[in-house]
Design a protein around this motif. Structure first.
Motif, PDB file in Angstrom:
ATOM      1  N   GLY A 258     -18.059  28.436 -32.624  1.00 23.11           N
ATOM      2  CA  GLY A 258     -16.790  27.840 -33.013  1.00 23.11           C
ATOM      3  C   GLY A 258     -16.851  26.334 -32.974  1.00 23.11           C
ATOM      4  O   GLY A 258     -17.891  25.729 -32.686  1.00 23.11           O
ATOM      5  N   TYR A 259     -15.698  25.728 -33.237  1.00 24.21           N
ATOM      6  CA  TYR A 259     -15.631  24.276 -33.343  1.00 24.21           C
ATOM      7  C   TYR A 259     -14.310  23.791 -32.760  1.00 24.21           C
ATOM      8  O   TYR A 259     -13.252  24.386 -33.007  1.00 24.21           O
ATOM      9  N   SER A 260     -14.379  22.694 -32.000  1.00 26.15           N
ATOM     10  CA  SER A 260     -13.159  22.057 -31.521  1.00 26.15           C
ATOM     11  C   SER A 260     -13.484  20.672 -30.993  1.00 26.15           C
ATOM     12  O   SER A 260     -14.290  20.538 -30.074  1.00 26.15           O
ATOM     13  N   LEU A 261     -12.888  19.650 -31.573  1.00 29.01           N
ATOM     14  CA  LEU A 261     -12.984  18.283 -31.076  1.00 29.01           C
ATOM     15  C   LEU A 261     -11.617  17.616 -31.165  1.00 29.01           C
ATOM     16  O   LEU A 261     -10.882  17.830 -32.140  1.00 29.01           O
ATOM     17  N   PRO A 262     -11.248  16.818 -30.150  1.00 36.71           N
ATOM     18  CA  PRO A 262      -9.973  16.100 -30.213  1.00 36.71           C
ATOM     19  C   PRO A 262      -9.998  15.010 -31.279  1.00 36.71           C
ATOM     20  O   PRO A 262     -11.065  14.547 -31.692  1.00 36.71           O
ATOM     21  N   LYS A 263      -8.817  14.580 -31.696  1.00 38.76           N
ATOM     22  CA  LYS A 263      -8.719  13.596 -32.770  1.00 38.76           C
ATOM     23  C   LYS A 263      -9.378  12.273 -32.423  1.00 38.76           C
ATOM     24  O   LYS A 263      -9.919  11.588 -33.293  1.00 38.76           O
TER      25      LYS A 263
ATOM     26  N   LEU B 215     -10.029   3.663 -10.346  1.00 46.16           N
ATOM     27  CA  LEU B 215     -11.055   4.068 -11.309  1.00 46.16           C
ATOM     28  C   LEU B 215     -11.400   2.904 -12.220  1.00 46.16           C
ATOM     29  O   LEU B 215     -10.506   2.277 -12.794  1.00 46.16           O
ATOM     30  N   MET B 216     -12.699   2.616 -12.347  1.00 48.57           N
ATOM     31  CA  MET B 216     -13.187   1.706 -13.382  1.00 48.57           C
ATOM     32  C   MET B 216     -13.804   2.563 -14.480  1.00 48.57           C
ATOM     33  O   MET B 216     -14.702   3.358 -14.213  1.00 48.57           O
ATOM     34  N   TRP B 217     -13.329   2.363 -15.741  1.00 59.45           N
ATOM     35  CA  TRP B 217     -13.809   3.226 -16.814  1.00 59.45           C
ATOM     36  C   TRP B 217     -13.558   2.583 -18.167  1.00 59.45           C
ATOM     37  O   TRP B 217     -13.046   1.461 -18.255  1.00 59.45           O
ATOM     38  N   HIS B 218     -13.904   3.293 -19.241  1.00 62.03           N
ATOM     39  CA  HIS B 218     -13.611   2.890 -20.612  1.00 62.03           C
ATOM     40  C   HIS B 218     -12.914   4.037 -21.339  1.00 62.03           C
ATOM     41  O   HIS B 218     -13.254   5.196 -21.147  1.00 62.03           O
ATOM     42  N   PHE B 219     -11.964   3.697 -22.189  1.00 68.19           N
ATOM     43  CA  PHE B 219     -11.340   4.664 -23.075  1.00 68.19           C
ATOM     44  C   PHE B 219     -10.541   3.881 -24.120  1.00 68.19           C
ATOM     45  O   PHE B 219     -10.289   2.694 -23.910  1.00 68.19           O
ATOM     46  N   THR B 220     -10.153   4.414 -25.213  1.00 64.86           N
ATOM     47  CA  THR B 220     -10.592   5.644 -25.826  1.00 64.86           C
ATOM     48  C   THR B 220     -11.939   5.411 -26.496  1.00 64.86           C
ATOM     49  O   THR B 220     -12.150   4.403 -27.145  1.00 64.86           O
ATOM     50  N   ASP B 221     -12.844   6.348 -26.335  1.00 61.86           N
ATOM     51  CA  ASP B 221     -14.202   6.240 -26.825  1.00 61.86           C
ATOM     52  C   ASP B 221     -14.413   7.354 -27.849  1.00 61.86           C
ATOM     53  O   ASP B 221     -14.259   8.534 -27.533  1.00 61.86           O
ATOM     54  N   VAL B 222     -14.782   6.986 -29.079  1.00 63.55           N
ATOM     55  CA  VAL B 222     -14.929   8.005 -30.128  1.00 63.55           C
ATOM     56  C   VAL B 222     -16.084   8.965 -29.845  1.00 63.55           C
ATOM     57  O   VAL B 222     -16.142  10.052 -30.423  1.00 63.55           O
ATOM     58  N   PHE B 223     -16.988   8.582 -28.943  1.00 60.87           N
ATOM     59  CA  PHE B 223     -18.119   9.451 -28.615  1.00 60.87           C
ATOM     60  C   PHE B 223     -17.953  10.155 -27.272  1.00 60.87           C
ATOM     61  O   PHE B 223     -18.884  10.820 -26.799  1.00 60.87           O
TER      62      PHE B 223
ATOM     63  N   THR C  70       4.026  -3.545 -22.490  1.00 60.37           N
ATOM     64  CA  THR C  70       2.592  -3.548 -22.802  1.00 60.37           C
ATOM     65  C   THR C  70       1.830  -2.465 -22.052  1.00 60.37           C
ATOM     66  O   THR C  70       0.652  -2.230 -22.339  1.00 60.37           O
ATOM     67  N   ASP C  71       2.475  -1.812 -21.087  1.00 57.83           N
ATOM     68  CA  ASP C  71       1.817  -0.698 -20.396  1.00 57.83           C
ATOM     69  C   ASP C  71       1.642   0.465 -21.365  1.00 57.83           C
ATOM     70  O   ASP C  71       2.555   0.764 -22.153  1.00 57.83           O
ATOM     71  N   LYS C  72       0.522   1.118 -21.296  1.00 58.20           N
ATOM     72  CA  LYS C  72       0.331   2.306 -22.118  1.00 58.20           C
ATOM     73  C   LYS C  72      -0.728   3.205 -21.499  1.00 58.20           C
ATOM     74  O   LYS C  72      -1.676   2.734 -20.855  1.00 58.20           O
ATOM     75  N   HIS C  73      -0.554   4.484 -21.692  1.00 57.38           N
ATOM     76  CA  HIS C  73      -1.549   5.446 -21.234  1.00 57.38           C
ATOM     77  C   HIS C  73      -2.677   5.534 -22.250  1.00 57.38           C
ATOM     78  O   HIS C  73      -2.497   5.253 -23.434  1.00 57.38           O
ATOM     79  N   SER C  74      -3.842   5.918 -21.772  1.00 64.04           N
ATOM     80  CA  SER C  74      -4.952   6.184 -22.676  1.00 64.04           C
ATOM     81  C   SER C  74      -4.700   7.541 -23.341  1.00 64.04           C
ATOM     82  O   SER C  74      -3.763   8.255 -22.999  1.00 64.04           O
ATOM     83  N   GLU C  75      -5.582   7.902 -24.262  1.00 60.31           N
ATOM     84  CA  GLU C  75      -5.431   9.206 -24.919  1.00 60.31           C
ATOM     85  C   GLU C  75      -5.815  10.361 -24.018  1.00 60.31           C
ATOM     86  O   GLU C  75      -5.687  11.523 -24.399  1.00 60.31           O
ATOM     87  N   TRP C  76      -6.291  10.027 -22.807  1.00 61.98           N
ATOM     88  CA  TRP C  76      -6.481  11.073 -21.796  1.00 61.98           C
ATOM     89  C   TRP C  76      -5.136  11.704 -21.488  1.00 61.98           C
ATOM     90  O   TRP C  76      -5.015  12.903 -21.302  1.00 61.98           O
ATOM     91  N   GLY C  77      -4.091  10.874 -21.419  1.00 66.78           N
ATOM     92  CA  GLY C  77      -2.738  11.385 -21.238  1.00 66.78           C
ATOM     93  C   GLY C  77      -2.184  11.151 -19.847  1.00 66.78           C
ATOM     94  O   GLY C  77      -2.921  11.056 -18.867  1.00 66.78           O
ATOM     95  N   ALA C  78      -0.866  11.032 -19.787  1.00 66.80           N
ATOM     96  CA  ALA C  78      -0.178  10.748 -18.531  1.00 66.80           C
ATOM     97  C   ALA C  78      -0.207  11.943 -17.592  1.00 66.80           C
ATOM     98  O   ALA C  78      -0.203  13.089 -18.019  1.00 66.80           O
ATOM     99  N   GLY C  79      -0.240  11.651 -16.302  1.00 65.62           N
ATOM    100  CA  GLY C  79      -0.088  12.690 -15.294  1.00 65.62           C
ATOM    101  C   GLY C  79       1.386  12.880 -14.963  1.00 65.62           C
ATOM    102  O   GLY C  79       2.240  12.104 -15.406  1.00 65.62           O
TER     103      GLY C  79
END
Length: 576
Positions: free
Chosen positions: A185-190, A433-441, A370-379
């Protein structure tokens, strides 16, 4: 207008004072952090598909061990404080077998080139997938659309391969029930932009002992196979080779002993598992170089940690959570935690942004401006979950200083969860957390070493080390400067929230609700200021406490001014 002018002057002078305290550590870390070392470790780790207990995971742990040994850390025998620099590898039996991929290919019968192969798509084999027979298996593939019960109805699937335009995991149960031998099957987020990056496959897993094998497909392969199936009968030759075996789970822990309060500590965590380069070979590589730099500075006499510094590499969330909960006495001394996860991206290639994910503050509840959540999504953060502490603003200001120095873009996002900072927070320990997002890969097999930036790893490493060195050697000057820094950050935030609430009221929003937001932010910062009282290793006077009182009054006063102004604005609007 006068109040704003005074505020701006205060901001300038206190921020400058705060920076002078960290200047020495910035100079040391910038001069000693070797980004090539971090990159080479990342390149070694990213070669492997890493699952706890498997060959790649263990090889990564031992690679870090070699770095520690060369840097001067000695293997712990009696306890973690038997020497200034120690390390240990913790070994635990695993409750289930480990797994690793070896090879795989899918060929449409009649064609010479593989439809898909492991050499170019290592994520095609889901974790726990068994092998096919040695010479592979040839069978008809049947397209089942979106995999609904109606899509399966009336189809003879016994001994065949089920293929759907849906996540593989949603096909397995029905495929087993229908007597199929495999599922694809196939599934990837936008945010992975699969129509553009058509070879990407997001890694996944399947139930162990499911009774069949399964594979994950890229958008491009899914579209090609779908078109072939819609034209008529298609047979596939599938060959999968994996290893499933008993193993031990390894965690490596290194300690730099504090000279005055060794039981109080700053803990870094970088998880080893996952198959990507940025996620999270960069965390492993950056943290390994940070541990090497620390040893170098201690041996040269340029760093004297008064509290302990701990470096941890293991299984995401599991190892960090266990480190905190296994030893309650040790846990009492953990004052700060930091997760390094996806910290080396070449943002020009990935599209991501370096982010500091904050501990739960009111922006996780009221995300606006200017605050915004990443595409990971809010808790699901409630007021009871807020974690007032100076740590948020302290780390952000350290990173901004490095950002200005290195022309490095630093952003932040409200709390979302999902990495090694969460075990700290669950146990009421400040954790970021130190990280990067949104990352297309992100999570795909296109997350490879060519998307990694050694320069970014250095910026993260320098920031993370400078922050920890400052905290584990903090004196009253550090604490007093932090009070002024946090106070100014509080006043800036209150002004921002006031302007947003003023606009909201003009648009018809409830005065009560908008006042509540300002009140919560005011209380958050008042409580955060109070936590600075324990920052200094050896407080000798009551100066910090007095500074906190003055700052608290300033925040409370400004909060009340804004509340009164909101009320006046609302009254004027009603009168008009």
């Amino acid at each position: 207008m006068k109040r704003i002018l005074i505020f701006a002057l205060t901001l300038f002078t206190t921020t400058g004072f705060s920076q002078t305290i960290t200047d020495n550590y910035f100079k040391l870390t910038r001069a000693n952090f070797n980004q090539q070392n971090a990159y080479e470790t990342t390149a070694f780790v990213e070669k492997y598909f890493r699952v706890p207990g498997n060959t790649g995971f263990n090889a990564s742990i031992h690679y870090v061990e070699d770095i520690l040994k060369k840097a001067g850390y000695i293997a712990e025998k009696a306890n973690e404080f038997e020497a200034p620099l120690t390390y240990r590898i913790e070994k635990r039996p695993m409750k289930r077998n480990t797994w690793e991929p070896v090879d795989a290919s899918v060929i449409i019968v009649g064609e010479t080139m593989p439809l898909i192969a492991y050499k170019t798509n290592r994520n095609m084999i889901p974790i726990n997938c068994p092998s096919t027979p040695k010479d592979g298996i040839t069978a008809e593939v049947v397209f089942v659309g979106k995999g609904t019960p109606a899509d399966f109805e009336g189809k003879d699937l016994k001994g065949k391969i089920v293929f759907g335009d849906v996540a593989t995991g949603r096909l397995i149960s029905a495929a087993v029930k229908a007597g199929a031998i495999g599922a694809m099957g196939y599934s990837l987020p936008k945010y992975n932009q699969p129509e553009i990056h058509q070879t990407s496959i997001s890694f996944g897993s399947m139930p162990a002992n499911a009774g069949i094998w399964s594979l994950l497909l890229s958008y491009g392969v899914k579209e090609k196979l779908k078109a072939a199936c819609l034209k008529g009968k298609v047979e596939l030759k599938v060959n999968i080779e994996t290893k499933i075996y008993q193993a031990e789970e390894l965690t490596i822990v290194a300690n730099v002993k504090g000279s005055i309060k060794p039981n109080e500590r700053f803990v870094y965590s970088a998880h080893v598992q996952e198959p990507g380069a940025n996620d999270n070979a960069t965390g492993v590589g950056t943290l390994a170089e940070m541990a090497r730099v620390t040893a170098t500075l201690i041996k040269s006499g340029k760093l004297n940690p008064q509290r302990t510094l701990t470096f941890l590499w293991g299984d995401e969330i599991v190892s960090t959570g266990r480190y905190i909960t296994d030893d309650k006495e040790r846990a009492k001394g953990i004052l700060w935690g930091m997760s390094l996860d996806m910290v080396g991206e070449d943002t020009k290639k990935t599209g991501g942004s370096f982010l500091i994910e904050k501990m739960p503050d009111p922006s996780a509840i009221w995300t606006r401006g200017t605050d915004k959540h990443s595409e990971w999504g809010a808790g699901d953060v409630k007021e009871k979950d807020l974690f007032p502490h100076y740590y948020n603003d302290f780390i952000m200001n350290i990173c901004k200083t490095q950002g200005k120095f290195a022309n490095w873009t630093v952003n932040f996002n409200p709390f979302e969860g999902g990495s090694d900072h969460t075990p700290f927070l669950r146990n009421q320990i400040p954790g970021l957390l130190m990280w990067h997002f949104t990352d297309v890969f992100y999570h795909t097999d296109n997350d490879r070493i060519d998307k990694v930036s050694a320069t970014t790893m250095k910026n993260v490493g320098v920031s993370a080390l400078t922050a920890a060195y400052t905290l584990i050697t903090a004196d009253e000057n550090t604490a007093s400067a932090t009070v002024n820094q946090v106070k100014n950050d509080a006043l800036i935030r209150l002004k921002t929230e006031f302007e947003l609430s003023k606009k909201a009221i003009a648009e018809g929003k409830s005065l009560t609700d908008e006042k509540h937001i300002i009140e919560v932010w005011g209380k958050y910062y008042v409580d955060a200021l109070a936590t600075i009282n324990t920052m200094a290793v050896e407080p000798k006077t009551t100066r910090v406490g007095s500074t906190i009182k003055v700052a608290t009054l300033a925040v409370e006063k400004q909060t009340q001014i804004f509340l009164d102004e909101l009320k006046n604005i609302s009254n004027n609007s009603s009168a008009n």
